[in-house]
Design a protein around this motif. Structure first.
Motif, mmCIF file in Angstrom:
data_model
loop_
_atom_site.group_PDB
_atom_site.id
_atom_site.type_symbol
_atom_site.label_atom_id
_atom_site.label_comp_id
_atom_site.label_asym_id
_atom_site.label_seq_id
_atom_site.Cartn_x
_atom_site.Cartn_y
_atom_site.Cartn_z
ATOM 1 N N GLY A 53 96.147 8.675 47.640
ATOM 2 C CA GLY A 53 97.032 7.995 48.577
ATOM 3 C C GLY A 53 96.337 7.093 49.575
ATOM 4 N N SER A 54 95.065 6.806 49.371
ATOM 5 C CA SER A 54 94.295 6.048 50.365
ATOM 6 C C SER A 54 94.513 4.546 50.248
ATOM 7 N N ARG A 55 94.259 3.861 51.351
ATOM 8 C CA ARG A 55 94.262 2.407 51.403
ATOM 9 C C ARG A 55 92.801 1.962 51.319
ATOM 10 N N ALA A 75 94.011 6.219 44.626
ATOM 11 C CA ALA A 75 94.255 5.389 45.804
ATOM 12 C C ALA A 75 95.607 4.700 45.692
ATOM 13 N N ALA A 76 96.235 4.441 46.834
ATOM 14 C CA ALA A 76 97.577 3.850 46.842
ATOM 15 C C ALA A 76 97.545 2.333 46.791
ATOM 16 N N SER A 77 96.507 1.717 47.372
ATOM 17 C CA SER A 77 96.479 0.259 47.438
ATOM 18 C C SER A 77 95.045 -0.234 47.525
ATOM 19 N N LEU A 78 94.876 -1.509 47.148
ATOM 20 C CA LEU A 78 93.549 -2.135 47.148
ATOM 21 C C LEU A 78 93.662 -3.562 47.646
ATOM 22 N N HIS A 107 101.867 3.054 39.992
ATOM 23 C CA HIS A 107 102.065 1.837 40.775
ATOM 24 C C HIS A 107 100.710 1.189 41.044
ATOM 25 N N VAL A 108 100.634 -0.127 40.868
ATOM 26 C CA VAL A 108 99.375 -0.845 41.058
ATOM 27 C C VAL A 108 99.561 -1.864 42.170
ATOM 28 N N ASP A 109 99.089 -1.536 43.365
ATOM 29 C CA ASP A 109 99.229 -2.393 44.539
ATOM 30 C C ASP A 109 97.870 -3.027 44.823
ATOM 31 N N VAL A 110 97.686 -4.252 44.329
ATOM 32 C CA VAL A 110 96.401 -4.956 44.467
ATOM 33 C C VAL A 110 96.648 -6.317 45.100
ATOM 34 N N ARG A 111 95.868 -6.624 46.122
ATOM 35 C CA ARG A 111 95.910 -7.958 46.730
ATOM 36 C C ARG A 111 94.499 -8.528 46.732
ATOM 37 N N THR A 112 94.345 -9.734 46.238
ATOM 38 C CA THR A 112 93.033 -10.378 46.260
ATOM 39 C C THR A 112 92.986 -11.410 47.376
ATOM 40 N N SER A 123 89.811 -12.062 60.702
ATOM 41 C CA SER A 123 91.216 -12.479 60.706
ATOM 42 C C SER A 123 92.175 -11.346 60.377
ATOM 43 N N ALA A 124 91.650 -10.137 60.156
ATOM 44 C CA ALA A 124 92.470 -9.047 59.622
ATOM 45 C C ALA A 124 92.698 -7.934 60.633
ATOM 46 N N ALA A 125 92.912 -8.305 61.874
ATOM 47 C CA ALA A 125 93.036 -7.297 62.932
ATOM 48 C C ALA A 125 94.201 -6.338 62.711
ATOM 49 N N SER A 126 95.231 -6.778 61.997
ATOM 50 C CA SER A 126 96.400 -5.917 61.809
ATOM 51 C C SER A 126 96.261 -4.971 60.620
ATOM 52 N N GLU A 127 95.190 -5.098 59.848
ATOM 53 C CA GLU A 127 95.012 -4.284 58.639
ATOM 54 C C GLU A 127 94.330 -2.961 58.979
ATOM 55 N N CYS A 128 94.655 -1.927 58.213
ATOM 56 C CA CYS A 128 94.021 -0.628 58.404
ATOM 57 C C CYS A 128 93.772 0.015 57.043
ATOM 58 N N PHE A 129 92.586 0.618 56.876
ATOM 59 C CA PHE A 129 92.163 1.188 55.599
ATOM 60 C C PHE A 129 91.580 2.579 55.814
ATOM 61 N N ASP A 130 91.585 3.362 54.740
ATOM 62 C CA ASP A 130 90.985 4.690 54.777
ATOM 63 C C ASP A 130 89.575 4.704 54.195
ATOM 64 N N VAL A 131 89.341 3.850 53.202
ATOM 65 C CA VAL A 131 88.032 3.743 52.544
ATOM 66 C C VAL A 131 87.673 2.268 52.428
ATOM 67 N N VAL A 132 86.456 1.917 52.848
ATOM 68 C CA VAL A 132 85.963 0.550 52.721
ATOM 69 C C VAL A 132 84.677 0.580 51.896
ATOM 70 N N PHE A 133 84.640 -0.221 50.837
ATOM 71 C CA PHE A 133 83.418 -0.407 50.058
ATOM 72 C C PHE A 133 82.770 -1.717 50.481
ATOM 73 N N ALA A 134 81.471 -1.679 50.758
ATOM 74 C CA ALA A 134 80.722 -2.888 51.074
ATOM 75 C C ALA A 134 79.483 -2.903 50.182
ATOM 76 N N ASP A 135 79.504 -3.766 49.181
ATOM 77 C CA ASP A 135 78.433 -3.810 48.181
ATOM 78 C C ASP A 135 77.860 -5.224 48.114
ATOM 79 N N PRO A 136 77.161 -5.647 49.188
ATOM 80 C CA PRO A 136 76.620 -7.008 49.211
ATOM 81 C C PRO A 136 75.416 -7.155 48.286
ATOM 82 N N PRO A 137 74.979 -8.382 48.026
ATOM 83 C CA PRO A 137 73.753 -8.582 47.244
ATOM 84 C C PRO A 137 72.566 -7.871 47.894
#
Length: 205
Positions: A53-55, A75-78, A107-112, A123-137
């Motif tokens: 159920g995570s965002r 997960a609920a959304s991506l 249900h597949v809730d994906v936004r690119t 620019s995403a101050a209104s967004e909230c997530f439970d798990v964040v992946f950060a995989d930079p070079p």
């Protein structure tokens, strides 16, 4: 991972409701997350009960491998962010295939988002997530990783129990200590190091 989509390494979802779904090929010369590392990361998140159920936010999404694995495991959304239009287009195609494959209960809730990671976060101050992946070079500067953690905290984009999973070279310098974030675990798999952070100064919404 980096997001120049030149085509070579075949990848797929390794477990869950969409197991076996093919992903876009990883670009030649890039460093896709190995199945071994991916399995270890998701076993840890499942043990912490972080997926159902995570965002999920996938930064430097590339093929979307981490975000799609999270969706497959409950997960609920991506939201997948990458500066490459080829990457975001490929991610959307995989999401469309998952919707067709779904049985109605999946249900597949994906936004690119085609945007630089830093511009998106600012620019995403209104967004909230439970798990964040950060995989930079691997050559991404440590200061950039610190900026990501700082903005996630300053914008209150995670609840106190949320997790940031940061994948880096084992030879990289760690982000500095800061009262806004706390390193709760770290694991090394060959040349790859995975750092797990909690954002300590965020307020639950």
């Amino acid at each position: 991972m980096t997001s120049r989509m030149a085509t070579v390494v075949a990848m797929h979802v390794i477990a869950g409701r969409f197991k076996g779904t093919p992903l876009a090929s990883a670009p030649s010369g890039t460093r896709p997350t190995t199945d071994r590392t991916k399995e270890a990361v998701f076993s840890r998140l499942e043990a912490w009960n972080m997926l159902e159920g995570s965002r999920v936010l996938d930064l430097f999404a590339g093929t979307g491998a981490l975000g799609f694995e999270a969706l497959s495991r409950g997960a609920a959304s991506l939201v997948a962010v990458d500066s490459s239009s080829a990457a975001t287009t490929a991610i959307q195609r995989v999401a469309d295939r998952m919707r067709i494959r779904g049985d109605g209960s999946a249900h597949v809730d994906v936004r690119t988002v085609k945007m630089s990671v830093y511009r998106y976060l600012r620019s995403a101050a209104s967004e909230c997530f439970d798990v964040v992946f950060a995989d930079p070079p691997y050559d991404h500067p440590t200061e950039g990783c610190e900026e990501i953690l700082g903005v996630l905290s300053d914008q209150r984009m995670l609840p106190p129990e949320g997790i940031v999973v940061m994948e880096r070279s084992a030879r990289s310098r760690d982000p500095r200590e800061d009262p806004r974030w706390s390193l709760v675990d770290r694991r090394t798999y060959g040349e790859t190091e995975v750092l797990y952070y909690e954002i300590t100064s965020s307020l639950e919404r």
